[in-house]
Design an enzyme around this catalytic site. Structure first.
Site, short mmCIF file in Angstrom:
data_model
loop_
_atom_site.label_atom_id
_atom_site.label_comp_id
_atom_site.label_asym_id
_atom_site.label_seq_id
_atom_site.Cartn_x
_atom_site.Cartn_y
_atom_site.Cartn_z
N CYS A 1 8.39 8.08 92.40
CA CYS A 1 7.52 9.25 92.37
C CYS A 1 7.29 9.71 90.94
O CYS A 1 8.23 9.79 90.15
CB CYS A 1 8.23 10.35 93.16
SG CYS A 1 7.42 11.92 93.07
N ARG B 1 -1.26 3.94 91.83
CA ARG B 1 -2.61 3.39 91.66
C ARG B 1 -2.81 2.21 92.63
O ARG B 1 -3.81 2.14 93.35
CB ARG B 1 -2.73 2.91 90.21
CG ARG B 1 -4.09 2.46 89.77
CD ARG B 1 -4.07 2.11 88.30
NE ARG B 1 -3.66 3.23 87.45
CZ ARG B 1 -4.46 4.24 87.11
NH1 ARG B 1 -5.72 4.25 87.50
NH2 ARG B 1 -4.02 5.22 86.36
#
Ligand code: IMP
Length: 336
Positions: free
Chosen positions: A176, A260
């Site tokens: 994260c 991404r």
């Protein structure tokens, strides 16, 4: 300004024990409206963690799993059907977008055991709206998990909006980058301790940043009913994804769902990048990892002289440790 603590900042004080054998320590936990699990561990709804194989492995070890939502409704429903015919307990994740209700209805028809509203910032009006609509079309019998949240106020709100269990932890996950990207978050242990003060009848699922059985023991001591795992299960045989041969050995991808790479895969576009993609070494069967965790949790509970999770939670005595305590707490032979 308040100080917030995380796993490495604290230890549990060892206490007198008359536990004769650790295998007598009971770690089963109940999920409201669903039943009892002999291992209080849930695999995370991520596309590199929970597919059908992980769901089966989690069931065999006594825990449960939540199928990820990064596929179309038919694919996810088919997975649920394959598993609930086999009589397995299985959760499935849904979002709060346009297909929320349609997906939830399809999963319910497929026999899903419980649903999970899976969003990064759960203390949100859209989650309130989704819970209201879900209760309207699906009824009260279905266990609905929701999250993630970081604060007691959020925990109470989600419980009042109709969530049966709540994922607690924002920004602590191993993959994260929410705190880097947004400056927001809260050390996971502190969130657990705060949310455990709730007087609502909602199950607390500690999620994000759990790296060892010691962290699981601390999460339970702080008031978690279950823990949710990503990285600890990453690289096991049952995770989705191919094996990659690298110079450092055989690996698999483990990635944040807001990375991404994951965003490109599931929505063909990238907005705020709040996760990373990483390769992790192969670990073998999930059952072996889970068995080690089970042994570690039982041993941890015995160090506090308790025999089950409830008595452990009332007895557990946390202390805060200094930086030199943290050094001493990790293996440190190389430093001598
Ligand atoms: P881990 O067990 O420390 O690897 O954390 C897993 C948890 O991280 C998941 O259960 C989610 O709550 C959270 N998570 C998953 N993907 C992302 C992301 O891309 N950004 C932030 N958090 C994530």
């Amino acid at each position: 300004m308040r100080t917030a603590l995380s796993f490495d900042d604290v230890l549990l004080v060892p206490q007198y024990s008359d536990v004769q054998t650790r295998s007598n320590i009971e770690i089963k936990q109940e999920l409201k409206k669903v039943g009892t699990y002999s291992l209080p561990i849930i695999s995370s709804p991520m596309d590199t963690i929970t597919g059908e194989a992980m769901a089966m492995a989690m069931n065999e070890s006594g825990g449960t799993a939540i199928l990820h939502r990064y596929n179309n409704i038919d694919e996810q429903s088919r997975m649920v059907m394959n598993l609930t015919s086999k009589g397995l307990s299985i959760g499935a994740a849904i979002g709060i977008g346009d297909d929320c209700i349609e997906r939830a209805l399809a999963l319910t028809r497929a026999g899903v055991t419980f649903l999970c509203i899976d969003v990064a910032h759960g203390h949100h009006s859209k989650v309130q709206k989704a819970l209201k609509e879900l209760r309207h079309v699906i009824g009260e019998e279905m266990h609905i998990m929701a999250g993630n949240v970081a604060t007691l106020e959020a925990f109470n709100d989600l419980a009042d909006w109709g969530a049966d269990s709540i994922r607690v932890g924002i920004g602590g996950g191993s993959i994260c980058s929410t705190r880097i990207q947004t400056g927001h978050g809260m050390p996971t242990l502190q969130s657990i301790m705060d949310c455990a003060q709730s007087d609502r009848d909602a199950t607390l699922i500690a999620d994000g940043g759990i790296r060892t059985s010691g962290d699981i023991v601390k999460a339970l001591a702080a008031g978690a009913d279950f823990v949710m795992l990503g990285s600890l299960l990453a690289g096991t045989d049952e995770t989705p994804g191919i094996v990659i041969d690298t110079r450092d050995g055989r690996k698999k991808v483990y990635r944040g769902m807001a990375s991404r790479q994951a965003q490109w895969k599931w929505r063909n576009r990238v907005s705020s990048v709040e996760g990373i993609s990483h390769t992790v070494p192969l670990k073998g069967p999930a059952a072996e990892v889970l068995e080690e965790l089970r042994i570690g949790i039982r041993s941890g509970i015995s160090y506090s002289g308790a025999t089950n999770v409830t008595s452990f939670q009332s007895k557990a005595n946390f202390i805060q440790q200094t930086t030199s305590g943290q050094v001493e707490s990790s293996t440190h032979i190389k430093r001598i």
